[in-house]
Design an enzyme around this catalytic site. Structure first.
Site, short mmCIF file in Angstrom:
data_model
loop_
_atom_site.label_atom_id
_atom_site.label_comp_id
_atom_site.label_asym_id
_atom_site.label_seq_id
_atom_site.Cartn_x
_atom_site.Cartn_y
_atom_site.Cartn_z
N MET A 29 47.63 43.55 53.05
CA MET A 29 47.03 43.79 51.68
C MET A 29 45.65 42.78 52.10
O MET A 29 45.82 41.59 52.92
CB MET A 29 48.01 42.82 50.60
CG MET A 29 46.76 43.32 49.46
SD MET A 29 47.10 45.43 49.08
CE MET A 29 48.74 45.21 49.06
N CYS A 30 44.41 42.98 51.53
CA CYS A 30 43.15 42.39 52.53
C CYS A 30 42.00 42.76 51.26
O CYS A 30 42.05 42.85 50.47
CB CYS A 30 42.43 42.93 53.49
SG CYS A 30 43.81 42.63 54.55
#
Length: 671
Positions: A1-2
């Site tokens: 997740m970024c």
């Protein structure tokens, strides 16, 4: 997740090398755009620029799989001609890495590395091979094409705009401010509510990459969106020859698998637990899988007691507290539960941040509770959570589906009631839902739109959410009816299916999945809010292997009406599928909408916060909201305890917050 931010000099403009001063500027702009979403990725930051600085890719990383530097982004192929930044989690990645090992050199163990490998192997069709929650931007230097794509349900957000000869793409709209964008309200989109249906937003010239779509940009061509996936439903006249037990087992197997693959991580994983059947079934399945030997993230123990659940505890008298039920579920499963207390003061303290980070207005306060959950999870060193979003939309959990489930017989399944009983129940459900606010159609509305509305009730239910008291001048954009905008926003194939093939309840589910879920629920109660505190949310109910199966379940097995005692059983097939994993209390309990508190008194914390935001000056600075109608809503919300007025005034306050933090110009009829 970024978080990702990218740009490309727009086709049709100069492609000559950027001068040194300009090169320095684009580097600084990309860096600043990453600063604005730095909360999404505290573990690493990476950038890549083409030699001529006409293309730039930026990434901030929250490391979940492969915590080493080999998982840092951007990713590149061995020849250095293809580059990508990816946000999200991709499941089945180990299978693809083994399959493509002979033709692609993988640097590390990151799941996201498969994006470039699959692109090189399958070409543009590679997106359909991705399973999970994702958004990415890929640049192919050899073909001079940029591809930006978003997962099937829009769990991850992805926006784009064209500004100063550049196509900008980012996870959150706020990144565009770094490139000098000065947002303006798109009053037409606000008034007809097209931003809930299509690729527009309520900012002029800012667009969404739609769920299940990819954006492509090539030399001398304008950027275009294309679908790579869509929901399908069976012909309503086709008989389903399966037994109920067979269908139940099919749902159970696929949901268990969707949960299982989401437990893999190199960091701690927890579960968000409310009192409803969705999160309870997820928690029950996680506990079951641990007992069967599946690891929960990086946890070494195979005892359910190692599992942590997090629950919002609203005030007992708020009408929104489900913590007692959640605690009983946790005791039943033998797992650890953490209650996050949320009184009115705690909700109000998070009002503005929830609005800013979600980037959407939703007239409910459960998003503030979600923000507090993520804060509590982060404080205990947990980076990923399993959640229950997406169940109501696919299994029939909304009251708004009731009338549509009965408006036609379910020809696919043996009759559960007589036609007379069905018609009587349909009339009652329609009346209870207070449908019919659509009113008279103007002569400009096509006959096909009228037919679709009268064969489906849910459009008006969605259109009522967060309605605004518009200023009179906004009528220059026409007296558009939001319900027609919604219906006419679907393409010809879908509209034909609505009229001829799909049962009305499937049409209702399609509308919710395409509008309310991605543009409200998944922003306000999903990724945007969780990532404020660096928490990745994983949604097994939105695994497309599961949903494609569920979409083919007969309507009668989703919503079941008992004509004898005039009672409803929502999500019938889900209840049967998860019965071994939940308490009898949860199995038998009627569906209750997961919402924040809805009654607040004059002089209380929320009233003070709304009064602080919704001033005459602030409302007039929006430009499109009527002040007198806003005052009436304020009075109705707090002095008269009117639910609709409360939702309206919350929405106005949220637009004030968005306008202030984004620095939006006042809207007017002059452009």
């Amino acid at each position: 997740m970024c978080g990702i931010s990218a740009f490309i000099t727009h086709p049709g403009h100069s492609r000559s090398p950027v001068l040194n001063g300009d090169a320095k500027q684009v580097v600084e702009e990309l860096e600043t755009s990453l600063d604005l979403i730095a909360h999404r990725g505290p573990d690493a930051r990476g950038r890549w620029f083409s030699d001529n600085h006409h293309v730039g890719l930026g990434h901030v990383r929250l490391s979940i799989i492969d915590l080493s530097p080999s998982g840092n982004q951007p990713f590149h192929d061995e020849q250095g001609g293809i580059h990508a930044v990816v946000n999200g989690e991709l499941y089945d990645y180990e299978r693809y890495k083994a399959q493509l090992a002979d033709e692609f050199k993988f640097v590390g163990n990151s799941d996201c590395e498969i994006v470039i490998a699959l692109y090189k192997h399958y070409g543009l069709s590679f997106i359909s091979h991705l399973r999970g929650e994702f958004a990415f931007v890929l640049w192919d230097e050899n073909r001079q094409q940029l591809i930006a794509a978003r997962d099937r349900y829009g769990i991850k957000s992805l926006y784009y705009t064209v500004h100063q000869n550049k196509l900008l793409v980012a996870t959150e709209i706020k990144s565009f401010l770094a490139f000098g964008l000065e947002p303006e309200w798109c009053v037409r989109s606000l008034r007809d509510q097209s931003w809930r249906v299509d690729s527009t937003t309520f900012f002029e010239g800012v667009y969404k990459v739609r769920p299940g779509h990819y954006l492509i940009c090539r030399p001398n061509e304008r950027e275009e969106q294309h679908p790579y996936w869509d929901l399908e439903y069976p012909d309503k006249f086709a008989k389903d020859l399966r037994s109920e037990d067979e269908i139940t087992e099919g749902v159970r197997e696929r949901l268990l698998e969707a949960v299982r693959i989401r437990l893999k991580a190199d960091v701690p994983v927890a579960v968000y637990l409310s009192g409803g059947i969705d999160s309870s079934s997820v928690a029950g399945m996680v506990s079951h899988l641990i007992k069967q030997g599946t690891k929960l993230g990086n946890e070494t123990s195979l005892l359910p007691s190692s599992m942590k659940c997090y629950t919002v505890q609203f005030d007992e008298g708020s009408g929104a507290d489900e913590s007692a039920i959640a605690r009983r579920t946790a005791d039943f499963l033998g797992v650890d539960i953490h209650l996050v207390k949320m009184d009115e003061e705690a909700l109000v303290s998070r009002f503005e941040d929830t609005t800013w980070y979600s980037e959407v207005p939703l007239p409910d306060l459960n998003g503030m509770g979600r923000l507090a959950l993520a804060e509590a999870v982060h404080a205990q060193g947990i980076k990923a959570v399993i959640t229950g979003e997406g169940s109501d939309e696919h299994f029939g959990g909304y009251d708004a589906f009731r009338a549509d489930s009965l408006s036609e017989p379910d020809h696919s399944w043996p009759a559960m009631m007589t036609d007379t009983e069905r018609q009587e129940a349909h009339a009652l459900a329609s009346k209870e839902a207070q449908y019919g606010i659509f009113g008279d159609f103007t002569p400009k509305v096509p006959i096909s739109t009228k037919r679709m509305f009268y064969s489906n009730h849910v459009a008006s239910s969605i259109a009522r959410v967060g309605s605004l008291p518009f200023s009179d001048w906004t009528k220059v954009y026409g007296n558009s009816i939001p319900e027609t905008t919604m219906i006419e926003g679907f393409d010809g194939r879908v509209r034909d299916n609505i009229l001829k093939r799909w049962h009305p309840v499937h049409t209702a589910q399609y509308m919710f999945v395409k509008t309310f879920m991605p543009h409200f629920i998944l922003r306000y109660n999903g990724d945007n809010i969780d990532m404020v505190h660096q928490v990745e949310s994983r949604c097994p109910f939105l695994d497309h292997h599961l949903t494609e199966y569920v979409n083919n379940v007969p309507p009668s097995l989703k919503m079941r009406y008992n004509a004898k005692d005039k009672s409803w059983r929502e999500k019938h097939i889900l209840r049967e599928a998860v019965k071994p994993f939940v308490t009898d209390e949860v199995y038998n309990m009627s569906k209750k909408a997961y919402m924040g508190p809805r009654k607040f008194w004059p002089g209380g914390p929320l009233h003070k916060k709304i009064s602080e935001l919704v001033t005459k000056a602030n409302v007039e600075n929006l430009g499109f909201v009527d002040w007198q109608a806003t005052q009436d809503a304020m009075d109705g919300a707090f002095n008269k305890q009117e639910g609709l007025a409360l939702r309206r005034i919350i929405t106005v306050a949220q637009f004030v917050v968005l306008g202030q933090r984004f620095g939006v110009k006042r809207a007017s009829g002059r452009r």
